[in-house]
Enzyme design. Structure first.
Site, PDB file in Angstrom:
ATOM      1  N   LYS A  22       0.771  -1.180  -0.192  1.00  0.00           N
ATOM      2  CA  LYS A  22       0.167   0.155  -0.039  1.00  0.00           C
ATOM      3  C   LYS A  22       1.196   1.402  -0.055  1.00  0.00           C
ATOM      4  O   LYS A  22       0.726   1.907  -0.857  1.00  0.00           O
ATOM      5  CB  LYS A  22      -0.977   0.099   1.302  1.00  0.00           C
ATOM      6  CG  LYS A  22      -1.442   1.402   1.526  1.00  0.00           C
ATOM      7  CD  LYS A  22      -2.376   1.379   2.728  1.00  0.00           C
ATOM      8  CE  LYS A  22      -1.414   1.781   4.061  1.00  0.00           C
ATOM      9  NZ  LYS A  22      -1.183   3.070   4.345  1.00  0.00           N
ATOM     10  N   ASN A  23       1.980   1.192   0.906  1.00  0.00           N
ATOM     11  CA  ASN A  23       2.805   2.693   1.234  1.00  0.00           C
ATOM     12  C   ASN A  23       3.708   2.582  -0.026  1.00  0.00           C
ATOM     13  O   ASN A  23       4.304   3.686  -0.079  1.00  0.00           O
ATOM     14  CB  ASN A  23       3.463   2.470   2.426  1.00  0.00           C
ATOM     15  CG  ASN A  23       2.353   2.746   3.645  1.00  0.00           C
ATOM     16  OD1 ASN A  23       1.133   3.001   3.072  1.00  0.00           O
ATOM     17  ND2 ASN A  23       2.696   2.318   4.740  1.00  0.00           N
ATOM     18  N   ARG A  96      -5.039  10.829   3.946  1.00  0.00           N
ATOM     19  CA  ARG A  96      -4.053  11.908   3.873  1.00  0.00           C
ATOM     20  C   ARG A  96      -3.016  11.907   2.654  1.00  0.00           C
ATOM     21  O   ARG A  96      -2.258  12.715   2.327  1.00  0.00           O
ATOM     22  CB  ARG A  96      -3.462  12.262   5.335  1.00  0.00           C
ATOM     23  CG  ARG A  96      -2.674  10.809   5.796  1.00  0.00           C
ATOM     24  CD  ARG A  96      -2.083  10.979   7.285  1.00  0.00           C
ATOM     25  NE  ARG A  96      -1.236  11.868   7.306  1.00  0.00           N
ATOM     26  CZ  ARG A  96      -1.322  13.345   7.531  1.00  0.00           C
ATOM     27  NH1 ARG A  96      -2.314  13.617   8.077  1.00  0.00           N
ATOM     28  NH2 ARG A  96      -0.117  14.033   7.536  1.00  0.00           N
ATOM     29  N   CYS A 120      -5.177  13.469  12.165  1.00  0.00           N
ATOM     30  CA  CYS A 120      -5.209  11.839  12.103  1.00  0.00           C
ATOM     31  C   CYS A 120      -5.510  11.215  13.303  1.00  0.00           C
ATOM     32  O   CYS A 120      -4.978  12.022  14.407  1.00  0.00           O
ATOM     33  CB  CYS A 120      -4.269  11.523  11.128  1.00  0.00           C
ATOM     34  SG  CYS A 120      -4.044   9.694  11.268  1.00  0.00           S
ATOM     35  N   ARG A 125       0.465  14.951  12.599  1.00  0.00           N
ATOM     36  CA  ARG A 125       0.811  14.398  11.129  1.00  0.00           C
ATOM     37  C   ARG A 125       1.020  15.605  10.406  1.00  0.00           C
ATOM     38  O   ARG A 125       0.395  15.820   9.244  1.00  0.00           O
ATOM     39  CB  ARG A 125       0.165  13.312  10.425  1.00  0.00           C
ATOM     40  CG  ARG A 125       0.177  12.017  11.433  1.00  0.00           C
ATOM     41  CD  ARG A 125      -0.642  10.910  10.760  1.00  0.00           C
ATOM     42  NE  ARG A 125       0.188  10.359   9.683  1.00  0.00           N
ATOM     43  CZ  ARG A 125      -0.188   9.323   8.931  1.00  0.00           C
ATOM     44  NH1 ARG A 125      -1.352   8.784   9.220  1.00  0.00           N
ATOM     45  NH2 ARG A 125       0.421   8.836   7.926  1.00  0.00           N
ATOM     46  N   PRO A 126       1.556  16.623  10.713  1.00  0.00           N
ATOM     47  CA  PRO A 126       1.625  17.935   9.938  1.00  0.00           C
ATOM     48  C   PRO A 126       2.543  17.540   8.378  1.00  0.00           C
ATOM     49  O   PRO A 126       3.139  16.365   8.396  1.00  0.00           O
ATOM     50  CB  PRO A 126       2.479  19.026  10.681  1.00  0.00           C
ATOM     51  CG  PRO A 126       3.325  17.884  11.551  1.00  0.00           C
ATOM     52  CD  PRO A 126       2.543  16.780  11.840  1.00  0.00           C
ATOM     53  N   ILE A 127       2.561  18.604   7.710  1.00  0.00           N
ATOM     54  CA  ILE A 127       3.107  18.463   6.246  1.00  0.00           C
ATOM     55  C   ILE A 127       4.312  19.494   6.230  1.00  0.00           C
ATOM     56  O   ILE A 127       4.575  19.770   5.128  1.00  0.00           O
ATOM     57  CB  ILE A 127       2.160  18.388   5.157  1.00  0.00           C
ATOM     58  CG1 ILE A 127       1.435  19.693   5.133  1.00  0.00           C
ATOM     59  CG2 ILE A 127       1.281  17.155   5.065  1.00  0.00           C
ATOM     60  CD1 ILE A 127       0.701  19.548   3.586  1.00  0.00           C
ATOM     61  N   ASP A 128       4.590  20.108   7.219  1.00  0.00           N
ATOM     62  CA  ASP A 128       5.665  21.254   7.248  1.00  0.00           C
ATOM     63  C   ASP A 128       6.746  21.117   6.393  1.00  0.00           C
ATOM     64  O   ASP A 128       7.431  21.625   5.681  1.00  0.00           O
ATOM     65  CB  ASP A 128       5.803  21.814   8.565  1.00  0.00           C
ATOM     66  CG  ASP A 128       6.556  20.743   9.541  1.00  0.00           C
ATOM     67  OD1 ASP A 128       5.895  19.699   9.728  1.00  0.00           O
ATOM     68  OD2 ASP A 128       7.791  20.813   9.847  1.00  0.00           O
ATOM     69  N   GLN A 129       7.382  19.705   6.412  1.00  0.00           N
ATOM     70  CA  GLN A 129       8.377  19.297   5.934  1.00  0.00           C
ATOM     71  C   GLN A 129       8.313  18.994   4.267  1.00  0.00           C
ATOM     72  O   GLN A 129       9.356  19.407   3.722  1.00  0.00           O
ATOM     73  CB  GLN A 129       9.112  18.098   6.550  1.00  0.00           C
ATOM     74  CG  GLN A 129       9.464  18.052   7.787  1.00  0.00           C
ATOM     75  CD  GLN A 129      10.530  19.260   8.450  1.00  0.00           C
ATOM     76  OE1 GLN A 129      11.673  19.143   7.588  1.00  0.00           O
ATOM     77  NE2 GLN A 129      10.129  19.980   9.068  1.00  0.00           N
ATOM     78  N   ASP A 308       4.405   0.869  12.029  1.00  0.00           N
ATOM     79  CA  ASP A 308       3.185   0.090  11.387  1.00  0.00           C
ATOM     80  C   ASP A 308       3.090  -1.468  11.905  1.00  0.00           C
ATOM     81  O   ASP A 308       2.146  -1.838  11.635  1.00  0.00           O
ATOM     82  CB  ASP A 308       3.429   0.303   9.907  1.00  0.00           C
ATOM     83  CG  ASP A 308       3.302   1.534   9.521  1.00  0.00           C
ATOM     84  OD1 ASP A 308       3.625   2.084   8.357  1.00  0.00           O
ATOM     85  OD2 ASP A 308       2.815   2.297  10.210  1.00  0.00           O
ATOM     86  N   ILE A 330       7.278   7.171  16.940  1.00  0.00           N
ATOM     87  CA  ILE A 330       7.004   8.066  15.669  1.00  0.00           C
ATOM     88  C   ILE A 330       5.740   8.822  15.838  1.00  0.00           C
ATOM     89  O   ILE A 330       5.823   9.985  15.498  1.00  0.00           O
ATOM     90  CB  ILE A 330       6.850   7.037  14.507  1.00  0.00           C
ATOM     91  CG1 ILE A 330       8.148   5.965  14.376  1.00  0.00           C
ATOM     92  CG2 ILE A 330       6.292   7.755  13.075  1.00  0.00           C
ATOM     93  CD1 ILE A 330       9.513   6.789  13.956  1.00  0.00           C
ATOM     94  N   ARG A 400      -8.698  -0.060   4.406  1.00  0.00           N
ATOM     95  CA  ARG A 400      -7.894   0.523   3.985  1.00  0.00           C
ATOM     96  C   ARG A 400      -6.569   0.183   3.459  1.00  0.00           C
ATOM     97  O   ARG A 400      -5.928   0.552   2.735  1.00  0.00           O
ATOM     98  CB  ARG A 400      -7.667   1.951   5.158  1.00  0.00           C
ATOM     99  CG  ARG A 400      -8.858   2.707   5.404  1.00  0.00           C
ATOM    100  CD  ARG A 400      -8.446   3.985   6.246  1.00  0.00           C
ATOM    101  NE  ARG A 400      -7.529   4.715   5.643  1.00  0.00           N
ATOM    102  CZ  ARG A 400      -7.353   5.766   5.783  1.00  0.00           C
ATOM    103  NH1 ARG A 400      -7.508   6.402   6.862  1.00  0.00           N
ATOM    104  NH2 ARG A 400      -6.295   6.533   5.125  1.00  0.00           N
TER     105      ARG A 400
END
Ligand code: EPZ
Length: 423
Positions: A22-23, A96, A120, A125-129, A308, A330, A400
């Site tokens: 999936k990932n 996301r 989430c 789980r920000p996306i600043d990076q 995970d 994490i 999912r």
């Protein structure tokens, strides 16, 4: 909403096949935006998240569909005509990883309007990076009305040093840099096998990516990329989950297509717990011990123990002999399976980001509720060994990330079935 109904106590035996990862599939489907024409991906798992990514691509004007019949594991994406480089909140809020279209859109079409993913269950789980990396390549980034507006006439190669190791952040910036003008050096990158697999696909398309799988990735930008035909690597987390199913049930199972080189940390812990793991017939065989030993788990970025797999190993530790200390480093909220495992009789105490699991002689079946993807797997694993009947509700979480898991477990002898819940 469906539920899984199961009866514990059967040792699993036989062999089972792992589906595509999936990932890996999610960033790779997004990478199709980088090339004109029709791209074909095989071994794409039939998951809700994959269906959402295909929907995101279609919303932009791509043709994106899963083939049928014998080719049902294949997806074709055609980029022709006008693309509207936007990913709406309605879709991004459900998955996301839709944010992975950001890099390709800016690189290929010079602009993107992608909804911020929002929170989430397992963490902020920000996306600043992701945004830091795109800015380093010359993109103008504005946040308006919950959307990221990104623009760049032509991205330019640059230096990106991630403050935090981020899997999709590494992938997003990599997909932007391949069409940037000049060289990009990315440092403190994620080293997951799925990052390497994405780089493999990009290089097949004609990109020049070096160092994927290490913490420094160097990319020489190219003018354009070509569509490809690629089979996606097997899902190491599904493979790990199936190995734990053999271990917790006292069984002996061959997990076909599992790649040991992607599961070192998980295999180490299963061996430490007393399992016999052998590499054979293009997979990994797990033979459970007569009694499981408690082991300590600390999740870190790859190649460390994967977050995970934390919930799945916790299920195993609930019926091991001794005490296990599990530290989740994490995500800040990835213990939501604990209260549900308590309902099955597990003895777990949470202290901050650490869970102390005291093994018990037996678990007793009960109705429990899935709260997130890996938590649902954890509850099903516990249900394999719990006395009596366990019902896991809200299995849309499971769907999912696992392709017909209950069917695969039934094929190994588990008493498990899916029941349509009355509306
Ligand atoms: C990927 O998520 C996976 N998803 C997750 O799998 C996995 O748990 C995670 O990597 C860690 O291995 C996909 O690949 C689609 P991160 P991702 O960015 O990329 C912080 C599953 O169960 N961070 O590596 O979203 C973040 O808050 C899912 O299959 C920032 O601070 O995770 C987290 O604490 C769940 N800023 C840490 O980094 C950023 O810009 C790692 O997150 C990005 C991340």
């Amino acid at each position: 909403m469906d539920k899984i109904v199961m009866k514990g106590g059967t040792a699993l035996h036989g062999e089972v096949e792992v589906s595509g990862a999936k990932n890996a599939a999610l960033p790779i489907l997004a990478s199709a935006l980088l090339a004109d024409g029709t791209t074909t991906f095989r071994n794409v798992p039939d998951l809700a998240d994959v269906a959402t990514m295909l929907e995101v691509l279609r919303t932009m004007g791509c043709e994106a569909a899963r083939l049928t019949g014998k080719k049902a594991d294949t997806c074709e994406i055609s980029i022709a005509g006008t693309i509207t480089p936007e990913a709406p909140y309605e879709l991004v809020k459900t998955m996301r990883a839709s944010v992975l279209v950001l890099g390709p859109l800016v690189a290929r079409f010079g602009r993107a309007r992608v909804s911020m993913p929002g929170g989430c269950a397992i963490g902020a789980r920000p996306i600043d990076q992701h945004l830091k990396g795109l800015k380093a390549l010359g993109a103008d980034i504005h946040l308006t009305e919950g959307y990221v507006e990104a623009r760049a006439k032509q991205l330019k190669g640059g230096m990106v040093n991630f403050d935090v190791i981020t899997v999709t952040g590494t992938e997003n910036v990599m997909m932007a840099a391949v069409l940037a003008k000049g060289r990009t050096v990315m440092e403190n990158c994620a080293r997951e096998p799925e990052v390497e697999e994405l780089a493999r696909v990009l290089n097949k398309m004609g990109a020049k990516v070096e160092g994927a799988g290490t913490s420094v990735i160097t990319i020489e930008g190219v003018e354009s990329l070509n569509p490809v035909d690629h089979a996606i690597l097997p899902d190491r987390i599904e493979a790990g989950t199936l190995l734990v199913a053999a271990a917790i049930s006292g069984g002996n199972v061959l997990v076909k297509h599992a790649r040991p080189e992607h599961l070192d940390a998980v295999m180490d812990k299963l061996r430490e717990a007393g399992c016999t793991l052998t590499v054979e017939d293009g997979g990994i065989r797990c033979k459970a011990p007569r009694s499981l030993k408690s082991v300590n788990i600390t999740t870190t970025e790859h190649p460390g123990f994967p977050t995970d797999m934390q919930a799945q190993l916790m299920a195993l530790m609930t019926v091991s002999h001794g005490t296990s200390v599990i530290s989740e480093n994490i995500f800040e909220n990835r213990f939501m399976h604990v209260p549900e495992l308590h309902r099955l009789g597990a003895d777990i105490t949470i202290q901050g980001h650490t869970a102390v699991v005291k093994g018990v002689k037996k678990l007793s079946g009960a109705p429990v509720m899935a709260t997130d993807l890996r938590a649902s797997a954890s509850l099903i694993l516990a249900g394999l060994v719990a006395d009596g009947q366990t019902e896991v509700s809200r299995v849309y979480h499971l769907d999912r990330g696992y392709e017909r898991l209950e069917r695969k477990l039934r094929g190994l002898g588990a008493e498990i079935r899916r029941v349509k819940e009355r509306a």
